[in-house]
Design an enzyme around this catalytic site. Structure first.
Site, PDB file in Angstrom:
ATOM      1  N   LYS A 185      61.745  39.603  21.519  1.00  0.00           N
ATOM      2  CA  LYS A 185      62.628  40.636  22.030  1.00  0.00           C
ATOM      3  C   LYS A 185      61.974  41.417  23.165  1.00  0.00           C
ATOM      4  CE  LYS A 185      64.478  41.474  17.389  1.00  0.00           C
ATOM      5  NZ  LYS A 185      64.398  42.433  16.259  1.00  0.00           N
ATOM      6  N   ASP A 219      48.400  38.129  25.971  1.00  0.00           N
ATOM      7  CA  ASP A 219      47.162  38.586  25.337  1.00  0.00           C
ATOM      8  C   ASP A 219      46.231  37.373  25.185  1.00  0.00           C
ATOM      9  OD1 ASP A 219      45.302  40.006  23.859  1.00  0.00           O
ATOM     10  OD2 ASP A 219      46.550  40.199  22.075  1.00  0.00           O
TER      11      ASP A 219
HETATM   12  P1  5GP Z   1      49.590  36.081  22.922  1.00  0.00           P
HETATM   13  O1  5GP Z   1      50.225  34.853  22.338  1.00  0.00           O
HETATM   14  O2  5GP Z   1      49.379  36.006  24.418  1.00  0.00           O
HETATM   15  O3  5GP Z   1      48.333  36.477  22.188  1.00  0.00           O
HETATM   16  O4  5GP Z   1      50.515  37.290  22.598  1.00  0.00           O
HETATM   17  C1  5GP Z   1      51.700  37.490  23.184  1.00  0.00           C
HETATM   18  C2  5GP Z   1      52.596  38.292  22.264  1.00  0.00           C
HETATM   19  O5  5GP Z   1      51.852  39.141  21.356  1.00  0.00           O
HETATM   20  C3  5GP Z   1      53.415  39.229  23.100  1.00  0.00           C
HETATM   21  O6  5GP Z   1      54.624  38.607  23.497  1.00  0.00           O
HETATM   22  C4  5GP Z   1      53.641  40.372  22.157  1.00  0.00           C
HETATM   23  O7  5GP Z   1      54.731  40.086  21.319  1.00  0.00           O
HETATM   24  C5  5GP Z   1      52.394  40.431  21.321  1.00  0.00           C
HETATM   25  N1  5GP Z   1      51.406  41.390  21.867  1.00  0.00           N
HETATM   26  C6  5GP Z   1      50.201  41.124  22.395  1.00  0.00           C
HETATM   27  N2  5GP Z   1      49.577  42.248  22.796  1.00  0.00           N
HETATM   28  C7  5GP Z   1      50.436  43.256  22.527  1.00  0.00           C
HETATM   29  C8  5GP Z   1      50.383  44.686  22.738  1.00  0.00           C
HETATM   30  O8  5GP Z   1      49.426  45.270  23.262  1.00  0.00           O
HETATM   31  N3  5GP Z   1      51.468  45.386  22.316  1.00  0.00           N
HETATM   32  C9  5GP Z   1      52.563  44.804  21.741  1.00  0.00           C
HETATM   33  N4  5GP Z   1      53.558  45.607  21.389  1.00  0.00           N
HETATM   34  N5  5GP Z   1      52.653  43.474  21.554  1.00  0.00           N
HETATM   35  C10 5GP Z   1      51.594  42.710  21.928  1.00  0.00           C
END
Ligand code: 5GP
Ligand code: MG
Length: 172
Positions: A40, A100
């Site tokens: 979302k 992230d």
């Molecule tokens: P990744 O797969 O790159 O580790 O993470 C991506 C997803 O993790 C993002 O789409 C989000 O849903 C969540 N996420 C990662 N870091 C944050 C953050 O600092 N705040 C929030 N609200 N969601 C995060």
């Protein structure tokens, strides 16, 4: 009580989104684009971004389920809402709120490429660098931070704070 510290104001966000929209419009040079938002979190960024584009655009959404904790993703990602538009031979721009570890975007790029698009590029509002696990190419980045947990402008913590117009650092 969770503690919020301001990272980006609504006005700062507007400037960044406008700049991204201009760059994307120039880069695609009038070609039609399919923007794929990741639900979302990306819904507010996507809504603002597409209104800064001067090229023809169609919009679709996917949703991913990631089995991780509240503040990080585990890398165990599955699709919970599939793409609806036919993206074969089309230019696709993935719009995501934050990257992230990079695992979500890496998974999604692989998923989308199976449908035979002409190209897949990624536009992310926030690039969080400290915990990157896979080397993903981010074509358009609104803002870069090292770490921390961010909320607002679509980003949530347990479903809360998405509607805040700015981005905040949350300390639980
Ligand atoms: P990744 O797969 O790159 O580790 O993470 C991506 C997803 O993790 C993002 O789409 C989000 O849903 C969540 N996420 C990662 N870091 C944050 C953050 O600092 N705040 C929030 N609200 N969601 C995060
Ligand atoms: Mg997300």
């Amino acid at each position: 009580m969770p503690h919020l510290t301001a990272v980006l104001s609504g006005a700062e966000i507007h400037k960044k989104v406008k700049a991204l929209g201009n760059r994307i419009s120039v880069d695609y040079g009038g070609q039609e684009l399919i923007v794929v938002g990741v639900l979302k979190g990306a819904f507010i960024f996507l809504a603002d971004l597409v209104r800064e584009l001067t090229i023809p655009v169609q919009i679709d959404f996917v949703q991913l389920a990631s089995y991780g904790s509240d503040t990080s993703s585990s890398g165990c990602v599955t699709i919970s809402k599939e793409l609806e538009l036919d993206i074969a031979s089309r230019h696709v721009l993935v719009v995501e709120d934050i990257v992230d570890s990079g695992l979500t975007i890496a998974y999604l790029s692989t998923y989308l490429k199976k449908f035979g698009p002409a190209s897949v590029k990624v536009c992310v509002f926030i690039n969080k660098t400290e915990r990157r696990q896979v080397d993903v190419l981010l074509d358009y980045v609104g803002h870069t931070v090292k770490g921390g947990f961010l909320v607002g402008y679509g980003l949530d913590y347990n479903g809360n704070y998405r509607a805040l117009p700015g981005v905040y650092h949350l300390k639980v």
